[in-house]
Design a protein around this motif. Structure first.
Motif, mmCIF file in Angstrom:
data_model
loop_
_atom_site.group_PDB
_atom_site.id
_atom_site.type_symbol
_atom_site.label_atom_id
_atom_site.label_comp_id
_atom_site.label_asym_id
_atom_site.label_seq_id
_atom_site.Cartn_x
_atom_site.Cartn_y
_atom_site.Cartn_z
ATOM 1 N N CYS A 7 31.528 2.095 -11.262
ATOM 2 C CA CYS A 7 31.133 1.043 -12.195
ATOM 3 C C CYS A 7 29.862 1.497 -12.914
ATOM 4 O O CYS A 7 28.891 1.876 -12.282
ATOM 5 C CB CYS A 7 30.877 -0.256 -11.437
ATOM 6 N N CYS A 10 26.952 -1.650 -11.897
ATOM 7 C CA CYS A 10 26.326 -1.833 -10.587
ATOM 8 C C CYS A 10 26.373 -0.541 -9.763
ATOM 9 O O CYS A 10 25.766 -0.467 -8.701
ATOM 10 C CB CYS A 10 26.986 -2.990 -9.827
ATOM 11 N N CYS A 22 35.774 -3.246 -11.303
ATOM 12 C CA CYS A 22 34.850 -3.289 -10.171
ATOM 13 C C CYS A 22 34.828 -4.696 -9.560
ATOM 14 O O CYS A 22 35.188 -5.669 -10.212
ATOM 15 C CB CYS A 22 33.460 -2.928 -10.691
ATOM 16 N N CYS A 24 32.381 -6.423 -9.229
ATOM 17 C CA CYS A 24 31.458 -7.223 -10.052
ATOM 18 C C CYS A 24 32.128 -7.726 -11.327
ATOM 19 O O CYS A 24 31.541 -8.511 -12.066
ATOM 20 C CB CYS A 24 30.189 -6.424 -10.387
#
Ligand SMILES: *Cc1c(COP(=O)(O)O)cnc(C)c1O
Ligand SMILES: [Zn+2]
Length: 397
Positions: A7, A10, A22, A24
């Motif tokens: 990612c 992050c 991801c 996130c």
């Protein structure tokens, strides 16, 4: 070959090469070993095509067929466009790819990866060019293909896709949700979905940026000051950022080019977020625009495109349809290059950037002409053709 996904935001990584997003929520891209040793450069020829960079790609080069013929598009100095653009211009002519747009770069890598993984079906969610490209590359490799298109797609675009005989499904519903549903379906049905910003597609599409920087280096010229790219989902923009990051990490650039991304004013969610200073992109209501290929109201790589523009010192802007049509005509009349309306935004955007002082007349900007104009009817042109009798031909000229 590179298989770890990471990612950009992050930093989390995953060893599952089929993951796309991801935890996130942001898109993943493939890690690469960006040491100078992985680039045979500048000795290698920047016109070899995408597989000249195979050490940086997550798939095996196809030994034959359509997928082997992608990239290596011309990068031409276009002095005739300088006065209009307000900057020293080069054109990266992506319309010279097999189905007429840069989408072939990502489709070729996605199809090659599907063959590596023994997946028999590929798919995509697209307004047109990407569906056409994915279907052509699937056909060229003997794979099945399914494409989801929005319900308002024109008959011409549908025919362009249908000639390669994929399974075409017109979907009535939210385009952003369709993108996500397709990824889930891909996992449960073992279909390699190469959507706009999928890691495989992004890997393939970074070769536009690799070729641009490589061509300058091979010619003994300084890395360009700026690259101007039409943007919709943010996939190609993110990929261009990935390219300059890799080259910079390998110590191969004189400077990191500023990345400028251009949207159509009628559908400009990323430009709006950029102007507001936001880190995330909120979906917008899509308005009518001639730039049909760049009208994604809910761009899945919008945040990554924002990061790309900000970290390179570039910007994201919107131009209106009149500016787009004018730029499209200048490309044809002054440079002899036919582009679809969406691609006119690269020149329209450069002009705006020069007018407002972001680009200087003595700087060098590469305008990425993302797709050729042969597939759509050219608006704003009234064909003016005299009819004469053959016997009177002499009198005409
Ligand atoms: C897909 C496309 C774009 C936009 O690219 P994204 O990766 O979706 O941002 C621009 N121009 C043309 C011609 C396209 O087909
Ligand atoms: Zn993340």
């Amino acid at each position: 070959m590179t298989t770890t996904l990471r990612c950009y935001d992050c930093g989390r990584s995953t060893a599952d090469p089929t993951a796309q997003r991801c935890a996130c929520g942001e898109p993943l891209w493939f890690d690469t070993d960006a040491s100078a040793a992985t680039f045979d450069w500048p000795a290698a020829d920047p016109r070899t095509g995408i597989w000249g960079y195979d050490a940086l790609l997550p798939a095996s080069p196809p030994p034959s067929g359509l997928g082997a013929t992608v990239g290596g598009t011309p990068l031409v100095r276009t002095p005739a466009l300088d006065a209009f653009a307000g900057v020293r211009t080069y054109l990266k002519d992506e319309g010279r790819n097999p189905t007429g747009s840069f989408k072939d770069r990502g489709s070729a890598v996605a199809v090659a990866a599907a063959l590596d993984r023994d997946v028999e079906r590929v798919g995509t969610v697209s307004h047109g060019n990407m569906a056409m490209s994915t279907a052509a590359h699937a056909a060229g490799a003997g794979l099945d293909c399914v494409v989801f298109v929005p319900d308002d797609i024109s008959a011409d675009r549908l025919r362009n896709i249908a000639q390669f005989s994929p399974r075409i499904v017109r979907v009535d519903g939210d385009y952003g949700r369709l993108y996500r549903e397709a990824l889930a379906l891909g996992r449960s049905r073992d279909i390699e979905f190469a959507n706009s910003d999928s890691p495989l597609r992004t890997a393939g599409q970074k070769t536009t940026g690799l070729e641009i920087c490589h061509a300058f280096a091979a010619a003994g010229e300084t890395t360009p000051d700026a690259i101007v790219v039409p943007v919709s989902s943010g996939g190609h923009a993110s990929a261009t950022w990935k390219a300059v990051r890799e080259l910079d990490a390998a110590g191969l650039l004189d400077r990191v080019p500023r990345l400028y991304f251009v949207q159509a004013a009628a559908c400009a969610p990323i430009a709006r977020a950029f102007e507001r200073g936001d880190d995330a992109v909120a979906p917008v209501e899509k308005g009518e625009t001639v730039a049909y290929s760049i009208a994604n109201p809910d761009p899945p790589s919008g945040a990554r495109a924002l990061a790309a523009a900000r970290e390179t010192g570039g910007a994201i802007l919107a131009v209106d349809d009149d500016e787009i049509r004018t730029a499209q005509q200048r490309l044809a009349i002054d440079a002899g290059v036919s582009v679809e309306a969406s691609s006119g935004t690269c020149l329209a955007g450069a002009r705006r950037l020069a007018e407002r002082g972001d680009l200087d007349a003595d700087e060098t900007a590469v305008l990425v002409a993302t797709g050729n104009g042969f597939k759509e009817s050219i608006g704003g042109v009234d064909p003016d053709a005299d009819l004469v009798a053959l016997a009177n031909l002499e009198a005409v000229l």
